[in-house]
Design a protein around this motif. Structure first.
Motif, PDB file in Angstrom:
ATOM      1  N   ILE A   1      -3.219  -4.532  -2.111  1.00  0.00           N
ATOM      2  CA  ILE A   1      -2.422  -3.551  -1.365  1.00  0.00           C
ATOM      3  C   ILE A   1      -3.238  -2.311  -1.002  1.00  0.00           C
ATOM      4  O   ILE A   1      -2.680  -1.280  -0.615  1.00  0.00           O
TER       5      ILE A   1
ATOM      6  N   ALA B   1      -5.370   0.216   1.192  1.00  0.00           N
ATOM      7  CA  ALA B   1      -5.283   0.578   2.611  1.00  0.00           C
ATOM      8  C   ALA B   1      -6.577   1.224   3.069  1.00  0.00           C
ATOM      9  O   ALA B   1      -7.154   2.059   2.366  1.00  0.00           O
TER      10      ALA B   1
ATOM     11  N   SER C   1       4.526  -2.019   1.160  1.00  0.00           N
ATOM     12  CA  SER C   1       3.170  -1.692   0.740  1.00  0.00           C
ATOM     13  C   SER C   1       2.942  -1.962  -0.741  1.00  0.00           C
ATOM     14  O   SER C   1       1.867  -1.670  -1.268  1.00  0.00           O
TER      15      SER C   1
ATOM     16  N   SER D   1       4.853  -7.322  -0.417  1.00  0.00           N
ATOM     17  CA  SER D   1       3.872  -8.130   0.302  1.00  0.00           C
ATOM     18  C   SER D   1       4.119  -9.614   0.120  1.00  0.00           C
ATOM     19  O   SER D   1       3.998 -10.402   1.059  1.00  0.00           O
TER      20      SER D   1
ATOM     21  N   GLN E   1       0.764  -0.768   4.554  1.00  0.00           N
ATOM     22  CA  GLN E   1      -0.185  -0.173   3.612  1.00  0.00           C
ATOM     23  C   GLN E   1      -0.895   1.031   4.228  1.00  0.00           C
ATOM     24  O   GLN E   1      -1.051   2.074   3.582  1.00  0.00           O
TER      25      GLN E   1
END
Length: 326
Positions: free
Chosen positions: A112, A114, A184, A189, A242
């Protein structure tokens, strides 16, 4: 075999079957929309990460960076054609969106993490470097505005000017919507995103797009050109959630450096933008960057380059003139 054990086995099989059905339906929907909207540009390999972009026109370089849940198709609907008679226009797909890949270490069901705006800017810079892009005007819409600012902070001596369209640039009060927060996470997910991909009706997508354009409405044929269903692919939903959910701390730190920027900056922002509010973002940014010019667009929402595309072109022309490109 005890009844409780049998019940547990049956329940487990039902859950596995349901999960398989969701993933199959999501895959089928993704395949159909990707066939309908093939890549419209070219791919540039940046150390193993493929960045998708589209080049048109001749003249000084302009890089167009789209916002959240977007792709370069937002710009190729109208604005790119208005510019390509006077500029070389490079419309890009940000990492993880459109047809661009995410770099190593990002993406997947359970990862997760970003990409920071600076990393996204670096990837796009390396891609455009391979096209010989020099000293470009960088145009960023919404989330793409944060990437445009990161671009300038990364290469202040090799960025001619910035044109910011409803740009996210400063920290905001409170948190994002619950769906961004859930999607996120690892649980979102793995479970929520496939359900969204598999079962979201097209009417919901149209309503969401209408909310983004409000109080204006999407131009005729925009939906068909943009391919909004492409934003519902699982990998795209993960990347978007994310990146957006992680943006606030990055712009908080970036905003401390805006006063180091000396390049021309033109900012267009609608007074009725409720997604990236004017007073939270554009108003303070005009004070943070010396010489930044803010044009407040009365009655306009979050899509100023569609509500008044000529105003966007005019802002780019002013930026080009101020940068000495005209």
């Amino acid at each position: 075999m005890p009844l409780a054990v049998k019940s547990l086995i049956i329940l487990t099989l039902l859950c596995l079957g349901l999960a398989a059905l969701v993933q199959w339906r999501a895959s089928a929907r993704e395949s159909a929309v990707e066939a309908q909207y093939p890549p419209s540009g070219q791919f540039i390999d940046v150390e193993g990460t493929k960045i998708h972009l589209k080049v048109s026109g001749q003249g000084p370089d302009i890089v167009l960076i789209h916002g959240a849940s977007g792709s370069l198709r937002d710009f190729t609907f109208d604005l790119a054609q208005r510019l390509e008679t006077r500029y070389r226009v490079i419309a890009v797909d940000r990492p993880g969106l459109g047809r661009s890949e995410r770099p190593p270490g990002y993406g997947g069901v359970w990862n997760i993490a970003a990409e920071p705006p600076a990393l996204q800017a670096q990837l796009l810079q390396r891609a455009t470097d391979q096209l010989g892009v020099k000293n470009p005007i960088v145009v960023g819409h919404s989330y793409g505005g944060a990437i445009a600012l990161a671009w300038a902070l990364e290469r202040p001596e090799d960025t001619a000017a910035l044109v910011l369209l409803a740009a996210a640039s400063n920290p905001w009060e409170g948190e994002l919507g619950w769906l961004y927060q859930i999607n996120s996470t690892r649980l979102g997910s793995a479970i929520v995103i496939p359900l969204i991909t598999a079962f979201t009706p097209h009417a919901v997508i149209e309503n969401t797009l209408s909310e983004i354009f409000a109080p204006q409405v999407p131009p005729p044929d925009y939906m068909a050109h943009f391919g909004a269903d492409m934003t519902l692919r699982r990998a795209t939903l993960r990347a978007n959630a994310q990146q957006v959910n992680a943006l606030k701390p990055y712009v908080t730190e970036m905003s401390k450096r805006y006063d180091t920027l000396t390049l021309p900056v033109e900012s267009l922002h609608g007074t009725l933008d409720t997604i990236v509010p004017l007073t939270t973002h554009a108003t303070p940014l005009a004070r943070q960057i010396s010489g930044a010019v803010l044009t407040q667009m009365e009655g306009i929402g979050h899509m100023p380059h569609h509500a008044d595309p000529q105003a966007a072109v005019a802002a780019i022309e002013r930026a080009a003139t101020r940068a000495g490109l005209r």
